[in-house]
Design a protein around this motif. Structure first.
Motif, short mmCIF file in Angstrom:
data_model
loop_
_atom_site.label_atom_id
_atom_site.label_comp_id
_atom_site.label_asym_id
_atom_site.label_seq_id
_atom_site.Cartn_x
_atom_site.Cartn_y
_atom_site.Cartn_z
N ARG A 180 24.19 -10.70 91.51
CA ARG A 180 25.28 -11.06 90.55
C ARG A 180 25.69 -9.74 89.48
N GLN A 181 26.26 -8.76 89.92
CA GLN A 181 27.04 -7.97 89.04
C GLN A 181 28.01 -8.55 88.14
N LEU A 210 25.49 1.46 91.03
CA LEU A 210 24.15 1.56 90.52
C LEU A 210 24.26 2.79 89.51
N ARG A 211 25.03 4.12 90.00
CA ARG A 211 24.93 5.06 88.85
C ARG A 211 25.62 4.86 87.61
N ARG A 214 20.78 -4.72 85.32
CA ARG A 214 22.36 -4.98 85.23
C ARG A 214 22.98 -5.14 86.44
N TYR A 215 22.53 -4.54 87.56
CA TYR A 215 23.01 -4.39 88.90
C TYR A 215 22.86 -5.83 89.50
N GLY A 249 17.18 -7.06 81.51
CA GLY A 249 16.05 -7.29 80.46
C GLY A 249 15.07 -8.22 81.19
N LYS A 250 15.18 -8.96 82.36
CA LYS A 250 14.18 -9.48 83.02
C LYS A 250 13.67 -8.70 84.00
N PRO A 251 11.95 -8.91 84.31
CA PRO A 251 11.34 -8.09 85.06
C PRO A 251 11.39 -8.03 86.37
N GLN A 252 11.50 -9.41 86.92
CA GLN A 252 11.45 -9.77 88.30
C GLN A 252 12.28 -8.89 89.41
#
Length: 207
Positions: free
Chosen positions: A27-28, A162-163, A179-180, A185-188
């Motif tokens: 979900r960008q 992504l860039r 962010r992509y 901020g979440k690690p999963q």
């Protein structure tokens, strides 16, 4: 509000569940872009001519062919057709290099996002190999989200986006991947992409 379970039931009834369940549901998030950034991204997306692979030397070309062979063997189970697999890998390599990305990282992201399914669609509506959200075609493309099912277009958008996120996060790949996926901020998600990328890492033993 329609629940996720209701969506899945509806998708199953429509015969879409295999596509939906195979996608990571990236979900960008649509965020305001400065005009200069929008212009730069639009320029980066433009010119979807077929990949023209160029090499600085014969050895560089041979190294690419060794990479292509190695990745083709690894991808064969997921993408059995040789010609499709070769076109996909050549295009991904080209678009990764064009955006200044590591091809192994992009392969890992594709694995997590869509399991290498060209027509994957997530619950959120993200499309194709790199699960690009349709709003991007309106923001920096031609406004037709159907083009995201075209191999090169999808890989071009995914790599450019992504860039953009990597640049926005000052090179922090963990935050950029979050962010992509819309989970900054979440690690999963970053951890899943990093883990998948290890399968696609490649070192040319001849160098």
């Amino acid at each position: 509000m329609i629940s996720r379970r209701s969506c899945l039931r509806a998708a199953a009834g429509a015969g879409l569940l295999p596509l939906l369940s195979s996608a990571h549901a990236g979900r960008q998030l649509e965020e305001p872009l400065a005009d200069s950034v929008r212009s730069a991204l639009s320029s980066a997306i433009a010119n979807a001519a077929p990949p023209m692979l160029e090499f600085a030397s014969t050895e560089a070309r041979l190294a690419h062919l060794r990479w292509l062979q190695a990745m083709s063997v690894r991808l064969a189970r997921r993408m059995p057709d040789f010609n499709e697999r070769k076109e996909f890998l050549q295009t991904l390599w080209y678009e990764s290099r064009r955006a200044g990305l590591d091809a192994g990282l992009v392969l890992g992201l594709v694995q997590v996002e869509s399991a290498f399914r060209k027509f994957a669609v997530s619950i959120a509506g993200a499309r194709g190999y790199m699960q690009v959200m349709p709003f991007w075609t309106r923001v920096i493309g031609n406004g037709d989200p159907g083009t995201l099912f075209h191999m090169q277009t999808n890989l071009r958008f995914g790599c450019v986006i992504l860039r953009h996120y990597i640049d926005r996060e000052a090179g922090d790949l963990f935050l950029a991947l979050g962010r992509y996926n819309g989970s900054r901020g979440k690690p999963q998600y970053p951890n899943a992409v990093f883990a998948a990328s290890r399968h696609w890492a490649w070192r040319d033993d001849r160098n």
